[in-house]
Design a protein around this motif. Structure first.
Motif, PDB file in Angstrom:
ATOM      1  N   GLY A   1       0.825  -1.204   0.000  1.00 51.54           N
ATOM      2  CA  GLY A   1       0.000   0.000   0.000  1.00 51.54           C
ATOM      3  C   GLY A   1       0.855   1.247   0.000  1.00 51.54           C
ATOM      4  O   GLY A   1       2.061   1.211   0.137  1.00 51.54           O
ATOM      5  N   MET A   2       0.204   2.379  -0.196  1.00 51.83           N
ATOM      6  CA  MET A   2       0.939   3.626  -0.347  1.00 51.83           C
ATOM      7  C   MET A   2       1.563   4.106   0.940  1.00 51.83           C
ATOM      8  O   MET A   2       2.542   4.813   0.911  1.00 51.83           O
ATOM      9  CB  MET A   2       0.019   4.710  -0.871  1.00 51.83           C
ATOM     10  CG  MET A   2      -1.043   5.095   0.124  1.00 51.83           C
ATOM     11  SD  MET A   2      -1.491   6.780  -0.082  1.00 51.83           S
ATOM     12  CE  MET A   2      -2.377   7.050   1.425  1.00 51.83           C
TER      13      MET A   2
ATOM     14  N   THR B   1       7.995   0.758  -4.871  1.00 57.98           N
ATOM     15  CA  THR B   1       7.949   0.109  -6.168  1.00 57.98           C
ATOM     16  C   THR B   1       6.543  -0.442  -6.378  1.00 57.98           C
ATOM     17  O   THR B   1       5.655  -0.258  -5.541  1.00 57.98           O
ATOM     18  CB  THR B   1       9.031  -0.988  -6.296  1.00 57.98           C
ATOM     19  OG1 THR B   1       9.123  -1.387  -7.671  1.00 57.98           O
ATOM     20  CG2 THR B   1       8.744  -2.186  -5.403  1.00 57.98           C
ATOM     21  N   PHE B   2       6.354  -1.132  -7.473  1.00 59.11           N
ATOM     22  CA  PHE B   2       5.051  -1.692  -7.828  1.00 59.11           C
ATOM     23  C   PHE B   2       5.253  -3.126  -8.274  1.00 59.11           C
ATOM     24  O   PHE B   2       6.181  -3.426  -9.029  1.00 59.11           O
ATOM     25  CB  PHE B   2       4.440  -0.852  -8.962  1.00 59.11           C
ATOM     26  CG  PHE B   2       3.205  -1.428  -9.576  1.00 59.11           C
ATOM     27  CD1 PHE B   2       2.019  -1.496  -8.860  1.00 59.11           C
ATOM     28  CD2 PHE B   2       3.219  -1.885 -10.883  1.00 59.11           C
ATOM     29  CE1 PHE B   2       0.872  -2.014  -9.428  1.00 59.11           C
ATOM     30  CE2 PHE B   2       2.080  -2.400 -11.472  1.00 59.11           C
ATOM     31  CZ  PHE B   2       0.905  -2.469 -10.741  1.00 59.11           C
ATOM     32  N   ASN B   3       4.381  -4.014  -7.779  1.00 65.62           N
ATOM     33  CA  ASN B   3       4.398  -5.407  -8.221  1.00 65.62           C
ATOM     34  C   ASN B   3       2.969  -5.942  -8.203  1.00 65.62           C
ATOM     35  O   ASN B   3       2.023  -5.166  -8.150  1.00 65.62           O
ATOM     36  CB  ASN B   3       5.374  -6.255  -7.383  1.00 65.62           C
ATOM     37  CG  ASN B   3       4.967  -6.403  -5.930  1.00 65.62           C
ATOM     38  OD1 ASN B   3       3.816  -6.173  -5.548  1.00 65.62           O
ATOM     39  ND2 ASN B   3       5.912  -6.804  -5.101  1.00 65.62           N
ATOM     40  N   THR B   4       2.804  -7.239  -8.224  1.00 63.27           N
ATOM     41  CA  THR B   4       1.457  -7.821  -8.275  1.00 63.27           C
ATOM     42  C   THR B   4       0.622  -7.487  -7.046  1.00 63.27           C
ATOM     43  O   THR B   4      -0.601  -7.568  -7.090  1.00 63.27           O
ATOM     44  CB  THR B   4       1.541  -9.357  -8.421  1.00 63.27           C
ATOM     45  OG1 THR B   4       2.284  -9.880  -7.329  1.00 63.27           O
ATOM     46  CG2 THR B   4       2.203  -9.737  -9.733  1.00 63.27           C
ATOM     47  N   SER B   5       1.262  -7.080  -5.958  1.00 64.41           N
ATOM     48  CA  SER B   5       0.545  -6.704  -4.734  1.00 64.41           C
ATOM     49  C   SER B   5       0.110  -5.248  -4.750  1.00 64.41           C
ATOM     50  O   SER B   5      -0.545  -4.779  -3.833  1.00 64.41           O
ATOM     51  CB  SER B   5       1.435  -6.924  -3.506  1.00 64.41           C
ATOM     52  OG  SER B   5       1.787  -8.279  -3.401  1.00 64.41           O
TER      53      SER B   5
ATOM     54  N   GLU C   1      -2.186   5.074  -6.536  1.00 64.11           N
ATOM     55  CA  GLU C   1      -2.834   3.812  -6.160  1.00 64.11           C
ATOM     56  C   GLU C   1      -4.093   3.529  -6.963  1.00 64.11           C
ATOM     57  O   GLU C   1      -4.475   2.379  -7.110  1.00 64.11           O
ATOM     58  CB  GLU C   1      -3.171   3.797  -4.661  1.00 64.11           C
ATOM     59  CG  GLU C   1      -2.067   3.209  -3.844  1.00 64.11           C
ATOM     60  CD  GLU C   1      -2.534   2.812  -2.451  1.00 64.11           C
ATOM     61  OE1 GLU C   1      -3.428   3.466  -1.905  1.00 64.11           O
ATOM     62  OE2 GLU C   1      -1.983   1.838  -1.936  1.00 64.11           O
ATOM     63  N   THR C   2      -4.725   4.561  -7.490  1.00 60.38           N
ATOM     64  CA  THR C   2      -5.924   4.324  -8.307  1.00 60.38           C
ATOM     65  C   THR C   2      -5.558   3.659  -9.630  1.00 60.38           C
ATOM     66  O   THR C   2      -6.369   2.940 -10.199  1.00 60.38           O
ATOM     67  CB  THR C   2      -6.698   5.635  -8.573  1.00 60.38           C
ATOM     68  OG1 THR C   2      -5.872   6.530  -9.337  1.00 60.38           O
ATOM     69  CG2 THR C   2      -7.120   6.298  -7.270  1.00 60.38           C
TER      70      THR C   2
ATOM     71  N   PHE D   1       5.759   8.155 -10.663  1.00 64.79           N
ATOM     72  CA  PHE D   1       6.047   8.695  -9.333  1.00 64.79           C
ATOM     73  C   PHE D   1       7.123   9.781  -9.425  1.00 64.79           C
ATOM     74  O   PHE D   1       6.996  10.859  -8.837  1.00 64.79           O
ATOM     75  CB  PHE D   1       6.468   7.549  -8.412  1.00 64.79           C
ATOM     76  CG  PHE D   1       6.500   7.854  -6.940  1.00 64.79           C
ATOM     77  CD1 PHE D   1       5.787   8.898  -6.372  1.00 64.79           C
ATOM     78  CD2 PHE D   1       7.251   7.048  -6.084  1.00 64.79           C
ATOM     79  CE1 PHE D   1       5.824   9.154  -4.999  1.00 64.79           C
ATOM     80  CE2 PHE D   1       7.295   7.287  -4.724  1.00 64.79           C
ATOM     81  CZ  PHE D   1       6.585   8.350  -4.177  1.00 64.79           C
ATOM     82  N   SER D   2       8.172   9.516 -10.196  1.00 60.03           N
ATOM     83  CA  SER D   2       9.255  10.481 -10.356  1.00 60.03           C
ATOM     84  C   SER D   2       8.771  11.772 -11.017  1.00 60.03           C
ATOM     85  O   SER D   2       9.115  12.870 -10.583  1.00 60.03           O
ATOM     86  CB  SER D   2      10.385   9.862 -11.195  1.00 60.03           C
ATOM     87  OG  SER D   2      11.393  10.808 -11.436  1.00 60.03           O
ATOM     88  N   ARG D   3       7.972  11.649 -12.061  1.00 58.67           N
ATOM     89  CA  ARG D   3       7.449  12.841 -12.746  1.00 58.67           C
ATOM     90  C   ARG D   3       6.613  13.694 -11.802  1.00 58.67           C
ATOM     91  O   ARG D   3       6.673  14.918 -11.841  1.00 58.67           O
ATOM     92  CB  ARG D   3       6.621  12.434 -13.961  1.00 58.67           C
ATOM     93  CG  ARG D   3       7.450  11.906 -15.115  1.00 58.67           C
ATOM     94  CD  ARG D   3       6.533  11.331 -16.202  1.00 58.67           C
ATOM     95  NE  ARG D   3       7.264  10.624 -17.215  1.00 58.67           N
ATOM     96  CZ  ARG D   3       7.580  11.126 -18.409  1.00 58.67           C
ATOM     97  NH1 ARG D   3       7.229  12.356 -18.719  1.00 58.67           N
ATOM     98  NH2 ARG D   3       8.245  10.398 -19.282  1.00 58.67           N
TER      99      ARG D   3
END
Length: 188
Positions: free
Chosen positions: A14-15, A73-77, A116-117, A138-140
């Motif tokens: 989560g965020m 980071t982002f993954n399947t979760s 997150e949306t 996220f960086s932008r």
């Protein structure tokens, strides 16, 4: 606010971030934090994903954005947070300080809530919505700078060629690093 600091190195799903991210004294400062892009090669046994493909300029990389001691980071979760430079199953390839974020923790929290949306659990797609797409977005939003194009070149090439893959999803109990979501940075 009452939550003990985490002492393990498991990612937080989560965020939100856990209270160990920073001290309360840093939360109200009128200065900046350096935002670092960490680029990894996937490791399997004694080999890593970047060897031959990187030579051709088509390495397959994993990435995360680090702010102070935490990395996202982002993954399947979905979007996950963990101590910086502790990406499971990966070998650090390069770290790049991509900019300075001037603002409050609540602003970072708001950016993550917006992301997150789009980057929901189960929406991971290795070609069209992967960790590198997330770190670029996220960086932008944080510093107004895109990640280097070579980081996601393989996925971008696959997309240009019209290759597709299904989204990858897991049931929550199959996610070995899932922990309860922390909703707010206010307690840090």
């Amino acid at each position: 606010s009452g939550s003990p600091p985490r002492t393990d190195t498991q990612p937080s799903v989560g965020m939100g971030v856990d209270p160990s991210w920073s001290s309360p004294a840093k939360a109200d400062r009128a200065s900046y934090v350096v935002v670092t892009l960490n680029i990894y090669d996937f490791v399997r046994g004694d080999t890593y994903s970047g060897s031959v493909l990187s030579f051709l300029g088509l390495g397959i990389h994993h990435s995360g954005l680090q702010i102070e001691e935490r990395e996202w980071t982002f993954n399947t979760s979905g979007i996950i947070s963990m101590p910086g430079l502790r990406m499971p199953g990966c070998r650090l390839n390069e770290s790049i300080a991509i900019g300075k974020f001037w603002g409050k923790r609540e602003e970072i929290e708001a950016i993550l809530a917006e992301l997150e949306t789009k980057y929901r659990p189960g929406s991971y797609n290795i070609i069209n919505q992967n960790c590198n797409h997330f770190t670029d977005d996220f960086s932008r939003r944080l510093v107004g700078v895109a990640i280097p194009s070579w980081v996601n070149r393989s996925a971008n090439l696959a997309s240009t060629l019209g290759l597709t893959t299904p989204n990858v999803s897991r049931k929550p109990q199959e996610t070995p690093t899932a922990v309860p979501r922390v909703e707010s940075l206010v307690s840090i």
